[in-house]
Design a protein around this motif. Structure first.
Motif, PDB file in Angstrom:
ATOM      1  N   VAL A  71       0.839  -1.201   0.000  1.00 58.67           N
ATOM      2  CA  VAL A  71       0.000   0.000   0.000  1.00 58.67           C
ATOM      3  C   VAL A  71       0.874   1.251   0.000  1.00 58.67           C
ATOM      4  CG1 VAL A  71      -1.652   1.334   1.377  1.00 58.67           C
ATOM      5  CG2 VAL A  71      -1.932  -1.129   1.128  1.00 58.67           C
ATOM      6  N   LYS A  72       0.547   2.196  -0.858  1.00 52.04           N
ATOM      7  CA  LYS A  72       1.334   3.426  -0.951  1.00 52.04           C
ATOM      8  C   LYS A  72       0.880   4.474   0.053  1.00 52.04           C
ATOM      9  CE  LYS A  72       2.584   2.835  -5.829  1.00 52.04           C
ATOM     10  NZ  LYS A  72       2.556   3.429  -7.189  1.00 52.04           N
ATOM     11  N   ASP A  73      -0.423   4.587   0.265  1.00 52.50           N
ATOM     12  CA  ASP A  73      -0.948   5.606   1.169  1.00 52.50           C
ATOM     13  C   ASP A  73      -2.026   4.996   2.064  1.00 52.50           C
ATOM     14  OD1 ASP A  73      -1.799   7.836   2.493  1.00 52.50           O
ATOM     15  OD2 ASP A  73      -2.730   8.797   0.755  1.00 52.50           O
ATOM     16  N   PRO A  74      -1.704   4.694   3.330  1.00 58.20           N
ATOM     17  CA  PRO A  74      -2.691   4.086   4.229  1.00 58.20           C
ATOM     18  C   PRO A  74      -3.939   4.937   4.412  1.00 58.20           C
ATOM     19  CG  PRO A  74      -0.490   3.936   5.168  1.00 58.20           C
ATOM     20  CD  PRO A  74      -0.397   4.841   3.974  1.00 58.20           C
ATOM     21  N   SER A  76      -5.640   6.410   2.245  1.00 52.31           N
ATOM     22  CA  SER A  76      -6.600   6.155   1.172  1.00 52.31           C
ATOM     23  C   SER A  76      -7.000   4.675   1.101  1.00 52.31           C
ATOM     24  CB  SER A  76      -6.011   6.587  -0.172  1.00 52.31           C
ATOM     25  OG  SER A  76      -4.848   5.830  -0.491  1.00 52.31           O
ATOM     26  N   PHE A  77      -6.520   3.890   2.072  1.00 54.84           N
ATOM     27  CA  PHE A  77      -6.782   2.451   2.083  1.00 54.84           C
ATOM     28  C   PHE A  77      -7.851   2.151   3.123  1.00 54.84           C
ATOM     29  CE2 PHE A  77      -5.606  -2.060   2.907  1.00 54.84           C
ATOM     30  CZ  PHE A  77      -5.591  -2.510   1.595  1.00 54.84           C
TER      31      PHE A  77
END
Length: 249
Positions: A71-74, A76-77
């Motif tokens: 995941v790149k950006d938590p 947005s997750f």
């Protein structure tokens, strides 16, 4: 499903139940909520303490809400506090943790809400009958922040509810029996298919569901009073909507 749980027994009781070599002191926690730190147990790296007959297990704190390493950006997750055990191995989100980072989540019990109408629910404190400890099946992942820091995260595996819980909710946490702790945690010798038989509902009669007030709905309420039994037949007007947002993937 498991959106809130508690761990209220003394550290030495947790240490003995999970056969840990050591465990730092911690206060009782009556209302553990998503994104908060939770205690998990994992297999160690081998060796154990000299002269000890205990299995090699370690305890650590993780953020409740699993974030896969890719995941790149938590932010947005989705917040993944629960993972469906019947599909976890098929999901890219969980399959690496299922294979390499299975864990146990120590708990005194969990809270569940029975929907009663569109916007109302009755809260229940669900614990092993008579009290005690339980080990939920869990998963752990470490997310690496671009700046170099690491965040350990975790989720609780769920399964179909047994007869103790089905009248409240269709899902419940997977309970791993103490005699199966080592097999579940051993990710070196046991692949997910070797422990699939452990991902089942708890035996009927294992849990008891106690109606409690809506105090548990508020994260700010952290005392033992939230577990006090109430009369489940209280008036509908006194029941409040649940303020817990969950999403499963």
């Amino acid at each position: 499903m498991c959106g809130r749980f508690a761990l209220t027994l003394k550290p030495e009781e947790v240490e003995a139940f999970f056969a840990l070599l050591e465990l730092e002191d911690f206060p009782p926690r009556y209302n553990i909520a998503p994104t908060q730190p939770i205690l998990i147990v994992m297999a160690g790296e081998g060796g154990g303490a000299p002269g000890s007959n205990l299995p090699d297990r370690r305890a650590l704190l993780v953020r409740w809400g699993l974030v896969p390493a890719w995941v790149k950006d938590p932010k947005s997750f989705p917040l993944l506090i629960n993972a469906r055990s019947d599909t976890a191995l098929e999901k890219n989100t969980y399959k690496t943790a299922m294979r390499h980072r299975r864990a146990l989540v120590p708990a005194s019990g969990f809270y569940e809400w029975k929907r009663e109408g569109r916007n109302r629910a009755q809260a229940y404190w669900v614990r092993p009958k008579g009290g005690g400890l339980v080990g939920f099946a869990g998963l752990m992942e470490t997310w690496y922040e671009p700046g170099g820091s690491e965040i350990d995260t975790g989720a609780i595996l769920t399964t179909n509810a047994n007869t103790d819980i089905a009248h409240i909710h269709e899902r419940m946490p997977v309970v791993i029996k103490p005699e199966d702790f080592s097999r579940w945690l051993d990710c070196r010798s046991n692949e997910p298919r070797d422990v699939a038989d452990l991902l089942r509902p708890a035996d009927p009669g294992f849990f008891e569901a106690i109606p409690v007030s809506d105090k548990v709905n508020r994260v700010a309420n952290t005392g033992p009073e939230i577990q006090e039994p109430i009369d489940a037949s209280e008036s509908e007007a006194e029941k409040k909507p649940v303020n817990v947002q969950l999403r499963l993937i």
